[in-house]
Design a protein around this motif. Structure first.
Motif, PDB file in Angstrom:
ATOM      1  N   ARG A  93      68.985  52.268  92.761  1.00  0.00           N
ATOM      2  CA  ARG A  93      70.260  51.896  93.377  1.00  0.00           C
ATOM      3  C   ARG A  93      70.888  50.764  92.575  1.00  0.00           C
ATOM      4  O   ARG A  93      70.197  49.990  91.906  1.00  0.00           O
ATOM      5  N   TRP A 131      73.259  53.943  86.884  1.00  0.00           N
ATOM      6  CA  TRP A 131      72.203  53.607  87.843  1.00  0.00           C
ATOM      7  C   TRP A 131      71.387  54.822  88.272  1.00  0.00           C
ATOM      8  O   TRP A 131      70.174  54.722  88.456  1.00  0.00           O
ATOM      9  N   ASP A 132      72.030  55.982  88.441  1.00  0.00           N
ATOM     10  CA  ASP A 132      71.299  57.178  88.875  1.00  0.00           C
ATOM     11  C   ASP A 132      70.291  57.653  87.842  1.00  0.00           C
ATOM     12  O   ASP A 132      69.357  58.375  88.166  1.00  0.00           O
TER      13      ASP A 132
END
Length: 164
Positions: free
Chosen positions: A2, A35-36
């Motif tokens: 996250r 971020w993913d």
């Protein structure tokens, strides 16, 4: 992983003082990071060439560690493998990074080490988002998801040694 704010990152460090965490250089492009595609956020300190930082999630909370690595380059014929993502790099593309242990053991000077991609791009190498030199990623029968899980396990095992 996250997305994290600068304050989340500064509050996450377990092997340095609050003052040190307040002074360390945080990446300026936090809003632009993929971020993913990250299993951990890793960056080198532009003001201190022998320091780098890693922030990952552990028990749904961010955990940050400071790392040091030697600044002496290796020969270009030498190849090493990252202990986290199993990518090989020539020369100084993999470095032994050491981290002061958390808590009293760290205050006594105890540390642990891990061989890791010097650019801390493990998450991106595993996903094929960052391409190392030819011959640096072995052909594997594991799926990308299994390789990601292995990288996360390897980082978690290092954190366990650091926190013990």
């Amino acid at each position: 992983m996250r997305s994290l704010t600068e304050q989340d990152i500064r509050n996450s460090f377990v092997n340095c003082s609050k003052g040190e965490a307040k002074r360390l250089a945080i990446p300026r492009d936090l809003d632009e990071l993929p971020w993913d595609d990250l299993d951990f956020l890793g960056w080198r300190d532009p003001g201190a060439p022998d320091r780098s930082y890693v922030v990952t999630e552990r028990d749904d909370s961010p955990v940050g560690i400071t790392l040091r690595f030697p600044s002496s380059p290796r020969g270009s014929l030498h190849r090493s493998m990252c202990s986290l993502c199993l990518t090989t790099h020539p020369g100084n593309g993999v470095s032994l990074m050491t981290a002061r242990k958390a808590g009293p053991a760290g205050r006594e000077g105890n540390s642990v080490g891990v061989y890791i991609c010097a650019d801390l791009g493990c998450s991106l190498y595993v996903r094929g988002r960052k391409v190392p030199q030819p011959g640096s990623r072995f052909e594997e029968t594991l799926t990308v998801e299994e390789q990601i899980a292995r990288t996360v396990r390897n980082l978690s095992a290092f954190l366990e040694k650091l926190m013990a």
